[in-house]
Motif scaffolding. Structure first.
Motif, short mmCIF file in Angstrom:
data_model
loop_
_atom_site.label_atom_id
_atom_site.label_comp_id
_atom_site.label_asym_id
_atom_site.label_seq_id
_atom_site.Cartn_x
_atom_site.Cartn_y
_atom_site.Cartn_z
N ASN A 1 -72.32 33.84 47.35
CA ASN A 1 -72.55 34.53 46.08
C ASN A 1 -71.42 35.56 45.93
O ASN A 1 -71.59 36.75 46.16
N MET A 2 -70.26 35.06 45.53
CA MET A 2 -69.07 35.89 45.58
C MET A 2 -69.05 36.98 44.50
O MET A 2 -68.45 38.04 44.69
N THR A 3 -69.72 36.74 43.39
CA THR A 3 -69.78 37.76 42.35
C THR A 3 -70.52 38.99 42.84
O THR A 3 -70.06 40.13 42.69
N GLN A 4 -71.67 38.78 43.47
CA GLN A 4 -72.44 39.89 44.00
C GLN A 4 -71.73 40.54 45.19
O GLN A 4 -71.75 41.76 45.35
N ALA A 5 -71.09 39.72 46.01
CA ALA A 5 -70.35 40.26 47.15
C ALA A 5 -69.23 41.18 46.66
O ALA A 5 -69.04 42.28 47.20
N ASP A 6 -68.52 40.75 45.65
CA ASP A 6 -67.44 41.57 45.09
C ASP A 6 -67.97 42.88 44.54
O ASP A 6 -67.38 43.95 44.74
N ARG A 7 -69.13 42.83 43.89
CA ARG A 7 -69.72 44.04 43.30
C ARG A 7 -70.06 45.05 44.40
O ARG A 7 -69.74 46.24 44.30
N VAL A 8 -70.69 44.57 45.48
CA VAL A 8 -71.09 45.47 46.56
C VAL A 8 -69.87 46.02 47.30
O VAL A 8 -69.82 47.20 47.67
N LEU A 9 -68.87 45.17 47.52
CA LEU A 9 -67.66 45.61 48.21
C LEU A 9 -66.94 46.71 47.42
O LEU A 9 -66.44 47.67 47.99
N ARG A 10 -66.91 46.56 46.12
CA ARG A 10 -66.25 47.58 45.29
C ARG A 10 -67.00 48.91 45.35
O ARG A 10 -66.39 49.97 45.36
N ARG B 1 -74.31 39.29 53.66
CA ARG B 1 -75.25 38.25 53.28
C ARG B 1 -74.80 37.53 52.01
O ARG B 1 -74.90 36.30 51.91
N TYR B 2 -74.30 38.26 51.05
CA TYR B 2 -73.80 37.62 49.83
C TYR B 2 -72.67 36.65 50.14
O TYR B 2 -72.59 35.55 49.56
N ILE B 3 -71.76 37.04 51.04
CA ILE B 3 -70.65 36.17 51.41
C ILE B 3 -71.18 34.93 52.11
O ILE B 3 -70.74 33.80 51.83
N GLN B 4 -72.14 35.10 53.02
CA GLN B 4 -72.73 33.96 53.72
C GLN B 4 -73.37 32.99 52.73
O GLN B 4 -73.31 31.77 52.91
N ASP B 5 -73.99 33.54 51.70
CA ASP B 5 -74.65 32.70 50.68
C ASP B 5 -73.69 32.19 49.62
O ASP B 5 -74.11 31.54 48.66
N ALA C 1 -65.20 42.97 56.06
CA ALA C 1 -65.95 42.20 55.05
C ALA C 1 -65.03 41.67 53.96
O ALA C 1 -65.18 40.53 53.50
N TYR C 2 -64.05 42.48 53.56
CA TYR C 2 -63.07 42.00 52.58
C TYR C 2 -62.28 40.82 53.16
O TYR C 2 -61.96 39.86 52.44
N GLY C 3 -61.96 40.90 54.45
CA GLY C 3 -61.27 39.78 55.07
C GLY C 3 -62.07 38.50 54.99
O GLY C 3 -61.54 37.43 54.66
N LEU C 4 -63.37 38.60 55.29
CA LEU C 4 -64.25 37.43 55.19
C LEU C 4 -64.34 36.93 53.75
O LEU C 4 -64.37 35.72 53.49
N PHE C 5 -64.40 37.89 52.82
CA PHE C 5 -64.48 37.54 51.39
C PHE C 5 -63.28 36.68 50.99
O PHE C 5 -63.44 35.61 50.39
#
Length: 209
Positions: free
Chosen positions: A7-16, A1-5, A31-35
């Motif tokens: 919101n790359m900072t939050q997406a990176d935090r969750v992925l880590r 959802r963060y990637i769709q929105d 998900a990392y690929g999509l990021f």
């Protein structure tokens, strides 16, 4: 959802956080690929999609996402290879999209005889799929089958908003069918709505100054 929105900072935090739990998880790598696809880092995106597929050869979304990357990179034959694999994943809920993407690849590869059944299969699975309807309309226009081209163009127009590709197909089709009012309507819409499009430039080449 963060990637769709985006919101790359939050997406990176969750992925880590997820990576700290299991860095080999196929869903994580997809998900990392999509990021990285959103970040326009195709090299990293490809690496993660391939890792997701390697970790789970039945992970349908990873194949489709990787094929989208290859298509965007104009690596159409490689995209077809991925799509043919995932087209056999009968439980994949977006299998209709796989066949539409196959059709688009075959169009780029100038293989209309393969694009046509791919688009038809996608519509069998999802009858109101705009890209396949428009793809078939153009294929039949190019083959000179104007009634079928008209049929699929009208179906497209019933489910989707105007775009330059659709209007340019409509112009070329009505030049053959001879409906002056529809032709003028398509021409006006292309001129007013999409004056900067490649389709409008193609149209300009065909009209007298």
């Amino acid at each position: 959802r963060y990637i769709q929105d985006r919101n790359m900072t939050q997406a990176d935090r969750v992925l880590r956080k997820a990576e700290a739990i299991d860095e080999d998880d196929a869903g994580l790598n997809n998900a990392y690929g999509l990021f990285y696809l959103v970040e326009d880092d195709k090299k990293r995106a490809e690496k993660y999609f391939l890792k997701a597929i390697d970790e789970d050869p039945e992970f349908s979304s990873a194949y489709n996402n990787y094929a989208n990357l290859l298509y965007a990179d104009k690596r159409y034959e490689e995209a077809v290879e991925q799509l043919l694999v995932v087209s056999k994943h009968y439980r994949y809920e977006k299998r209709f999209q796989v066949f539409e993407n196959l059709g688009k690849c075959y169009v780029k590869l100038k293989q209309p005889e393969l694009a046509e059944p791919a688009f038809l299969k996608s519509l069998q699975l999802y009858p109101r799929l705009p890209g396949s309807l428009l793809g078939l309309s153009e294929l039949y226009l190019n083959k000179g089958n104007y009634p079928l081209s008209k049929k699929y163009l009208e179906q497209y127009e019933a489910v989707s908003k105007p775009n330059p590709e659709q209007l340019w197909i409509g112009i070329r089709l009505q030049r053959q069918l001879g409906d002056a009012d529809k032709l003028a309507s398509y021409e006006l819409a292309l001129r007013k709505l999409f004056p900067g499009s490649p389709e409008f430039r193609e149209y300009q080449k065909t009209v007298s100054p």
